[in-house]
Design a protein around this motif. Structure first.
Motif, PDB file in Angstrom:
ATOM      1  N   SER A   1     -48.159 -20.804 -44.040  1.00 32.05           N
ATOM      2  CA  SER A   1     -48.424 -22.173 -44.513  1.00 32.05           C
ATOM      3  C   SER A   1     -48.409 -23.213 -43.397  1.00 32.05           C
ATOM      4  CB  SER A   1     -47.400 -22.566 -45.588  1.00 32.05           C
ATOM      5  OG  SER A   1     -46.078 -22.363 -45.126  1.00 32.05           O
ATOM      6  N   ASN A   2     -48.433 -22.777 -42.127  1.00 35.10           N
ATOM      7  CA  ASN A   2     -48.462 -23.686 -40.981  1.00 35.10           C
ATOM      8  C   ASN A   2     -47.297 -24.679 -40.967  1.00 35.10           C
ATOM      9  OD1 ASN A   2     -50.902 -22.779 -39.647  1.00 35.10           O
ATOM     10  ND2 ASN A   2     -52.026 -23.634 -41.371  1.00 35.10           N
ATOM     11  N   ASN A   3     -46.208 -24.331 -41.637  1.00 37.21           N
ATOM     12  CA  ASN A   3     -45.028 -25.200 -41.673  1.00 37.21           C
ATOM     13  C   ASN A   3     -44.110 -24.796 -40.529  1.00 37.21           C
ATOM     14  OD1 ASN A   3     -42.615 -26.565 -42.262  1.00 37.21           O
ATOM     15  ND2 ASN A   3     -42.964 -26.432 -44.471  1.00 37.21           N
ATOM     16  N   HIS A   4     -44.089 -25.606 -39.465  1.00 36.65           N
ATOM     17  CA  HIS A   4     -43.318 -25.264 -38.273  1.00 36.65           C
ATOM     18  C   HIS A   4     -41.939 -25.914 -38.245  1.00 36.65           C
ATOM     19  CE1 HIS A   4     -46.439 -23.412 -35.412  1.00 36.65           C
ATOM     20  NE2 HIS A   4     -46.978 -23.445 -36.613  1.00 36.65           N
ATOM     21  N   PHE A   5     -41.619 -26.742 -39.230  1.00 35.54           N
ATOM     22  CA  PHE A   5     -40.348 -27.466 -39.189  1.00 35.54           C
ATOM     23  C   PHE A   5     -39.482 -27.257 -40.422  1.00 35.54           C
ATOM     24  CE2 PHE A   5     -43.283 -29.521 -36.321  1.00 35.54           C
ATOM     25  CZ  PHE A   5     -42.513 -29.679 -35.182  1.00 35.54           C
ATOM     26  N   GLY A   6     -39.858 -26.325 -41.251  1.00 38.43           N
ATOM     27  CA  GLY A   6     -39.044 -26.008 -42.420  1.00 38.43           C
ATOM     28  C   GLY A   6     -38.877 -27.167 -43.385  1.00 38.43           C
ATOM     29  N   ILE A   7     -39.875 -28.046 -43.445  1.00 36.51           N
ATOM     30  CA  ILE A   7     -39.768 -29.216 -44.327  1.00 36.51           C
ATOM     31  C   ILE A   7     -40.056 -28.816 -45.772  1.00 36.51           C
ATOM     32  CG2 ILE A   7     -40.630 -31.537 -44.835  1.00 36.51           C
ATOM     33  CD1 ILE A   7     -41.282 -31.885 -41.916  1.00 36.51           C
ATOM     34  N   LYS A   8     -39.119 -29.155 -46.646  1.00 38.83           N
ATOM     35  CA  LYS A   8     -39.267 -28.812 -48.056  1.00 38.83           C
ATOM     36  C   LYS A   8     -40.131 -29.863 -48.764  1.00 38.83           C
ATOM     37  CE  LYS A   8     -34.878 -26.362 -48.006  1.00 38.83           C
ATOM     38  NZ  LYS A   8     -33.486 -26.251 -48.509  1.00 38.83           N
ATOM     39  N   CYS A   9     -40.504 -29.573 -49.979  1.00 38.81           N
ATOM     40  CA  CYS A   9     -41.455 -30.434 -50.687  1.00 38.81           C
ATOM     41  C   CYS A   9     -40.924 -31.842 -50.918  1.00 38.81           C
ATOM     42  CB  CYS A   9     -41.823 -29.798 -52.036  1.00 38.81           C
ATOM     43  SG  CYS A   9     -42.762 -28.257 -51.857  1.00 38.81           S
ATOM     44  N   HIS A  10     -39.754 -31.966 -51.527  1.00 36.74           N
ATOM     45  CA  HIS A  10     -39.194 -33.253 -51.942  1.00 36.74           C
ATOM     46  C   HIS A  10     -40.108 -33.921 -52.987  1.00 36.74           C
ATOM     47  CE1 HIS A  10     -36.082 -32.948 -48.892  1.00 36.74           C
ATOM     48  NE2 HIS A  10     -37.019 -32.650 -48.005  1.00 36.74           N
TER      49      HIS A  10
END
Length: 267
Positions: free
Chosen positions: A99-108
């Motif tokens: 998912s190209n998420n490199h910073f572990g940011i959750k949805c919120h």
């Protein structure tokens, strides 16, 4: 009777020799295995094990993005890169690859984009999904600058990576009590502070022997191409004589979608 005794004695000797050979062979195999595992590895937050070479390649690829974000948003490039390495397993973690998420940011609650579900502190938590890694880097900057709980970070000196690392943990970016130490370790080990100083216009010096590996790998992997208007993945593949599939693999692309200004590894 004597013949029988000699027969059993010979049989015992043969069995003993065979067992000794197996033991020696097993010992050799174990020694070989041990040598193979001497390669230094790094355990990331993403639970993906990565080697030093992988980290150096990750830095070579994203350092310009990190410095650009530092100029635009005021987040130290060293912190951006260290978080990217730690959270994504230097681009090889499941979230980064899928998912190209490199910073572990959750949805919120304020996230309106695509999402994926991944086990983290709890089972099947919602994480943000991006079209490309650069989108993740930009959202990371927007995430920190738009959330009130991170506002205290921006009163810190831009070159004080230790304060930023501790501040991120204090603001609740990560639950791991060792999170600041891990970021600081990456920054100092890979000389990431040099990119802060480049943005700030300061000189930065360090042991040339420490930088030798980084310089070599960056030179080996310097074939980055910035996507221009009218480019397609197919046209780029023809330009650099590489397969489309190889471009997708090298750049963690799930399809042929690319954007103007995106930097692709073409070598």
């Amino acid at each position: 009777m004597i013949k029988k005794a000699l027969y059993f004695f010979t049989l015992i000797v043969l069995v003993s020799c065979n067992s000794s050979k197996k033991a020696v062979t097993s010992s050799k195999n174990n020694t070989s295995y041990s040598k193979k595992n001497k390669t230094e590895v790094i355990q990331s937050t993403s639970k993906t094990v990565t080697t030093n070479d992988v980290v150096h390649r990750y830095i070579a690829r994203y350092k310009e993005v990190a410095m650009s974000n530092m100029k635009q948003y005021g987040i130290p490039a060293s912190i951006i890169l260290a978080q990217g390495i730690l959270e994504s397993g230097a681009g090889r973690g499941t979230l980064a690859v899928n998912s190209n998420n490199h910073f572990g940011i959750k949805c919120h609650s304020d996230w309106a984009g695509e999402s994926v579900y991944h086990d983290d502190d709890s089972a099947q938590e919602c994480f943000r999904k991006y079209d490309n890694p650069e989108g993740s880097y930009k959202d990371h900057a927007l995430f920190l600058t738009s959330k009130k709980r991170y506002s205290a970070l921006f009163s810190l000196k831009k070159g004080d990576y230790e304060a930023w690392a501790k501040g991120l943990r204090a603001a609740g970016y990560a639950t791991d009590p060792q999170y600041p130490n891990k970021l600081i370790s990456y920054i100092e080990r890979y000389n990431l502070h040099q990119y802060d100083n480049k943005v700030l216009g300061k000189k930065y010096s360090f042991d040339e022997s420490q930088n030798a590996v980084t310089t070599t790998i960056e030179n080996q992997n310097s074939s980055l191409y910035e996507v221009q208007k009218g480019d397609t993945l197919y046209s780029i593949s023809k330009k650099f004589n590489v397969l489309v599939e190889d471009l997708q693999r090298k750049n963690n692309l799930k399809d042929n979608a690319i954007s103007i200004g995106q930097k692709l590894i073409v070598k």
